[in-house]
Design a protein around this motif. Structure first.
Motif, PDB file in Angstrom:
ATOM      1  N   GLY A 167       0.799  -1.222   0.000  1.00  0.00           N
ATOM      2  CA  GLY A 167       0.000   0.000   0.000  1.00  0.00           C
ATOM      3  C   GLY A 167       0.830   1.269   0.000  1.00  0.00           C
ATOM      4  N   GLU A 168       2.128   1.160   0.263  1.00  0.00           N
ATOM      5  CA  GLU A 168       3.007   2.329   0.249  1.00  0.00           C
ATOM      6  C   GLU A 168       3.396   2.748  -1.163  1.00  0.00           C
ATOM      7  OE1 GLU A 168       4.002   4.167   2.759  1.00  0.00           O
ATOM      8  OE2 GLU A 168       3.191   2.980   4.410  1.00  0.00           O
ATOM      9  N   ILE A 169       3.200   1.850  -2.133  1.00  0.00           N
ATOM     10  CA  ILE A 169       3.600   2.144  -3.516  1.00  0.00           C
ATOM     11  C   ILE A 169       2.600   3.098  -4.139  1.00  0.00           C
ATOM     12  CG2 ILE A 169       4.086   1.170  -5.780  1.00  0.00           C
ATOM     13  CD1 ILE A 169       4.696  -1.492  -4.387  1.00  0.00           C
ATOM     14  N   ALA A 170       3.087   4.240  -4.597  1.00  0.00           N
ATOM     15  CA  ALA A 170       2.221   5.252  -5.210  1.00  0.00           C
ATOM     16  C   ALA A 170       3.081   6.172  -6.054  1.00  0.00           C
ATOM     17  CB  ALA A 170       1.495   6.060  -4.126  1.00  0.00           C
ATOM     18  N   PRO A 171       2.482   6.839  -7.044  1.00  0.00           N
ATOM     19  CA  PRO A 171       3.242   7.808  -7.829  1.00  0.00           C
ATOM     20  C   PRO A 171       3.836   8.901  -6.941  1.00  0.00           C
ATOM     21  CG  PRO A 171       1.146   7.316  -8.888  1.00  0.00           C
ATOM     22  CD  PRO A 171       1.103   6.683  -7.527  1.00  0.00           C
ATOM     23  N   LEU A 172       4.967   9.421  -7.338  1.00  0.00           N
ATOM     24  CA  LEU A 172       5.609  10.503  -6.620  1.00  0.00           C
ATOM     25  C   LEU A 172       4.662  11.693  -6.520  1.00  0.00           C
ATOM     26  CD1 LEU A 172       8.336  11.628  -5.452  1.00  0.00           C
ATOM     27  CD2 LEU A 172       8.824  12.426  -7.772  1.00  0.00           C
ATOM     28  N   ALA A 173       4.469  12.204  -5.313  1.00  0.00           N
ATOM     29  CA  ALA A 173       3.629  13.386  -5.096  1.00  0.00           C
ATOM     30  C   ALA A 173       4.527  14.613  -5.057  1.00  0.00           C
ATOM     31  CB  ALA A 173       2.859  13.256  -3.789  1.00  0.00           C
ATOM     32  N   VAL A 174       4.276  15.578  -5.922  1.00  0.00           N
ATOM     33  CA  VAL A 174       5.134  16.757  -6.051  1.00  0.00           C
ATOM     34  C   VAL A 174       4.292  18.013  -5.920  1.00  0.00           C
ATOM     35  CG1 VAL A 174       6.697  18.011  -7.588  1.00  0.00           C
ATOM     36  CG2 VAL A 174       6.767  15.515  -7.519  1.00  0.00           C
ATOM     37  N   TYR A 175       4.800  18.984  -5.155  1.00  0.00           N
ATOM     38  CA  TYR A 175       4.100  20.258  -5.013  1.00  0.00           C
ATOM     39  C   TYR A 175       5.124  21.367  -4.798  1.00  0.00           C
ATOM     40  CZ  TYR A 175       4.736  19.215  -0.001  1.00  0.00           C
ATOM     41  OH  TYR A 175       5.267  18.898   1.223  1.00  0.00           O
ATOM     42  N   LEU A 176       4.687  22.591  -5.005  1.00  0.00           N
ATOM     43  CA  LEU A 176       5.534  23.762  -4.805  1.00  0.00           C
ATOM     44  C   LEU A 176       5.263  24.343  -3.420  1.00  0.00           C
ATOM     45  CD1 LEU A 176       5.182  25.473  -8.303  1.00  0.00           C
ATOM     46  CD2 LEU A 176       7.161  24.228  -7.432  1.00  0.00           C
ATOM     47  N   ASP A 177       6.342  24.667  -2.730  1.00  0.00           N
ATOM     48  CA  ASP A 177       6.264  25.317  -1.427  1.00  0.00           C
ATOM     49  C   ASP A 177       7.045  26.621  -1.541  1.00  0.00           C
ATOM     50  OD1 ASP A 177       6.037  26.025   1.211  1.00  0.00           O
ATOM     51  OD2 ASP A 177       7.445  24.517   1.961  1.00  0.00           O
ATOM     52  N   GLY A 178       6.345  27.690  -1.928  1.00  0.00           N
ATOM     53  CA  GLY A 178       7.034  28.930  -2.274  1.00  0.00           C
ATOM     54  C   GLY A 178       7.850  28.699  -3.532  1.00  0.00           C
ATOM     55  N   SER A 179       9.155  28.989  -3.479  1.00  0.00           N
ATOM     56  CA  SER A 179      10.025  28.749  -4.625  1.00  0.00           C
ATOM     57  C   SER A 179      10.662  27.363  -4.587  1.00  0.00           C
ATOM     58  CB  SER A 179      11.135  29.808  -4.671  1.00  0.00           C
ATOM     59  OG  SER A 179      11.923  29.765  -3.488  1.00  0.00           O
ATOM     60  N   ASP A 180      10.385  26.598  -3.542  1.00  0.00           N
ATOM     61  CA  ASP A 180      10.947  25.252  -3.414  1.00  0.00           C
ATOM     62  C   ASP A 180      10.031  24.225  -4.073  1.00  0.00           C
ATOM     63  OD1 ASP A 180      12.827  26.527  -1.885  1.00  0.00           O
ATOM     64  OD2 ASP A 180      12.254  25.568   0.012  1.00  0.00           O
ATOM     65  N   LEU A 181      10.658  23.160  -4.574  1.00  0.00           N
ATOM     66  CA  LEU A 181       9.918  22.006  -5.076  1.00  0.00           C
ATOM     67  C   LEU A 181      10.030  20.901  -4.029  1.00  0.00           C
ATOM     68  CD1 LEU A 181       8.546  20.798  -7.754  1.00  0.00           C
ATOM     69  CD2 LEU A 181      10.748  19.650  -8.060  1.00  0.00           C
ATOM     70  N   VAL A 182       8.907  20.296  -3.682  1.00  0.00           N
ATOM     71  CA  VAL A 182       8.893  19.242  -2.672  1.00  0.00           C
ATOM     72  C   VAL A 182       8.284  17.986  -3.283  1.00  0.00           C
ATOM     73  CG1 VAL A 182       8.063  18.545  -0.393  1.00  0.00           C
ATOM     74  CG2 VAL A 182       8.683  20.940  -0.819  1.00  0.00           C
ATOM     75  N   GLY A 183       8.927  16.855  -3.024  1.00  0.00           N
ATOM     76  CA  GLY A 183       8.415  15.580  -3.500  1.00  0.00           C
ATOM     77  C   GLY A 183       8.344  14.570  -2.372  1.00  0.00           C
ATOM     78  N   GLU A 184       7.295  13.762  -2.360  1.00  0.00           N
ATOM     79  CA  GLU A 184       7.127  12.724  -1.351  1.00  0.00           C
ATOM     80  C   GLU A 184       6.855  11.402  -2.051  1.00  0.00           C
ATOM     81  OE1 GLU A 184       4.056  13.973   1.295  1.00  0.00           O
ATOM     82  OE2 GLU A 184       5.223  15.642   2.117  1.00  0.00           O
ATOM     83  N   GLY A 185       7.604  10.375  -1.672  1.00  0.00           N
ATOM     84  CA  GLY A 185       7.418   9.090  -2.321  1.00  0.00           C
ATOM     85  C   GLY A 185       8.195   7.984  -1.659  1.00  0.00           C
ATOM     86  N   LEU A 186       8.097   6.806  -2.252  1.00  0.00           N
ATOM     87  CA  LEU A 186       8.759   5.606  -1.750  1.00  0.00           C
ATOM     88  C   LEU A 186      10.117   5.482  -2.436  1.00  0.00           C
ATOM     89  CD1 LEU A 186       8.276   3.123   0.111  1.00  0.00           C
ATOM     90  CD2 LEU A 186       7.461   1.908  -1.929  1.00  0.00           C
ATOM     91  N   VAL A 187      11.162   5.351  -1.639  1.00  0.00           N
ATOM     92  CA  VAL A 187      12.529   5.287  -2.152  1.00  0.00           C
ATOM     93  C   VAL A 187      13.139   3.942  -1.802  1.00  0.00           C
ATOM     94  CG1 VAL A 187      14.845   6.280  -2.018  1.00  0.00           C
ATOM     95  CG2 VAL A 187      12.847   7.778  -1.979  1.00  0.00           C
TER      96      VAL A 187
ATOM     97  N   ARG B 284      10.669  12.486   2.103  1.00  0.00           N
ATOM     98  CA  ARG B 284      10.282  13.804   1.609  1.00  0.00           C
ATOM     99  C   ARG B 284      11.546  14.519   1.158  1.00  0.00           C
ATOM    100  NH1 ARG B 284       7.632  15.580   5.621  1.00  0.00           N
ATOM    101  NH2 ARG B 284       9.200  16.901   6.617  1.00  0.00           N
ATOM    102  N   LEU B 285      11.526  14.977  -0.091  1.00  0.00           N
ATOM    103  CA  LEU B 285      12.672  15.623  -0.717  1.00  0.00           C
ATOM    104  C   LEU B 285      12.332  17.074  -1.027  1.00  0.00           C
ATOM    105  CD1 LEU B 285      13.266  12.728  -3.256  1.00  0.00           C
ATOM    106  CD2 LEU B 285      14.576  13.082  -1.156  1.00  0.00           C
ATOM    107  N   ARG B 286      13.294  17.963  -0.805  1.00  0.00           N
ATOM    108  CA  ARG B 286      13.081  19.380  -1.089  1.00  0.00           C
ATOM    109  C   ARG B 286      14.188  19.874  -2.019  1.00  0.00           C
ATOM    110  NH1 ARG B 286      10.200  23.635   1.193  1.00  0.00           N
ATOM    111  NH2 ARG B 286       9.396  22.171   2.752  1.00  0.00           N
ATOM    112  N   VAL B 287      13.770  20.580  -3.079  1.00  0.00           N
ATOM    113  CA  VAL B 287      14.718  21.179  -4.016  1.00  0.00           C
ATOM    114  C   VAL B 287      14.728  22.684  -3.778  1.00  0.00           C
ATOM    115  CG1 VAL B 287      15.395  21.432  -6.422  1.00  0.00           C
ATOM    116  CG2 VAL B 287      14.124  19.392  -5.704  1.00  0.00           C
ATOM    117  N   ARG B 288      15.914  23.198  -3.439  1.00  0.00           N
ATOM    118  CA  ARG B 288      16.063  24.627  -3.189  1.00  0.00           C
ATOM    119  C   ARG B 288      17.345  25.094  -3.875  1.00  0.00           C
ATOM    120  NH1 ARG B 288      15.617  26.260   2.857  1.00  0.00           N
ATOM    121  NH2 ARG B 288      13.392  26.077   2.315  1.00  0.00           N
TER     122      ARG B 288
END
Length: 251
Positions: free
Chosen positions: A171-191, A201-205
């Motif tokens: 049940g943990e398997i799911a498409p990567l969830a990606v959203y913008l948090d201000g100017s940052d890109l955040v992704g949540e998924g199974l690694v 949870r990954l953050r791109v800054r």
């Protein structure tokens, strides 16, 4: 990583290999092309990168021995041809516009000042370029147990040899969830890392990727994979055919 992969035509593949050989021969810490070859293991494929407009990822297979092959990837763009070896430094500096044009001095760490290559990183969206970037970056950065791979479906290549449908973590398997948090890109998924799985949870800054949180999901759940930088997923083959024969350091 998934995407619009296309096999390189023979003429393009030959041209690419002619540039790749001298690069490997000169690059400190990278393998050297020992001999050209032919065969199914020598197929090269390429994919345009949505987050680096005008750039491509090129992938192929190489032999470590007559009975062992692995997969390599090369980042290819204006002014740069980089064999991905698991080191995040090059990607972070490229994304931040800090990668010197003097790439040889940079490789040898004898020159790290400008002028610099402009960052190729385009604007992120949450549908294509953002998720693609996180998939690429995770798979390109290795720890002691190899690359970090996002698992987004039950038929992911990472789960090859595993019937995940009947396991308690399915049940943990799911498409990567990606959203913008201000100017940052955040992704949540199974690694997947090594033989274990994590919810992360990954953050791109500013072009740099950080892991803000990782929660263990399953330990020793995946088949063991062998990696030898810059080759990943070493596996047995019934013949010695390969377009490139390479060597490197175990990871």
């Amino acid at each position: 990583m998934p995407g619009p992969w296309r096999a390189l035509p023979v003429a393009h593949a030959a041209g690419f290999l002619s540039h790749l050989g001298p690069l490997l021969a000169q690059a400190s810490g990278h393998p050297q092309v020992l001999a050209p070859g032919q065969g199914n293991g020598g197929t090269l494929r390429a994919m345009p990168l949505s987050f680096y407009p005008g750039w491509a990822l090129i992938e192929g297979e190489a032999a470590l021995a007559p009975d062992t092959i692995g997969t390599f990837d090369v980042l290819y763009g204006p002014g740069l041809m980089w064999l991905i070896d698991g080191d995040a430094r090059v990607l972070n500096d490229l994304n931040g516009g800090r990668l010197p044009l003097d790439i040889e001095g940079y490789r040898e760490r004898s020159r790290i000042d400008g002028p610099f290559m402009p960052s190729p990183l385009g604007p992120f969206d949450t549908v294509r370029s953002g998720p693609d970037f996180l998939r690429f970056f995770c798979a390109s950065v290795w720890g002691d147990e190899g690359p970090f791979m996002l698992v987004e479906s039950a038929d992911s290549p990472v789960l090859r040899g595993v019937d995940a449908r009947n396991l308690d973590w399915a049940g943990e398997i799911a498409p990567l969830a990606v959203y913008l948090d201000g100017s940052d890109l955040v992704g949540e998924g199974l690694v997947a890392y090594g033989r274990s799985l994590y919810r992360a949870r990954l953050r791109v800054r500013d072009g740099r990727v950080g892991m803000e949180d990782d929660t263990p999901v399953a330990a020793d759940a995946l088949p063991e994979r062998r990696n030898r930088s810059p080759l990943r997923d070493l596996r047995a083959t019934g013949n010695g055919d390969s377009r490139i024969i390479a060597g490197g350091n175990d990871r």
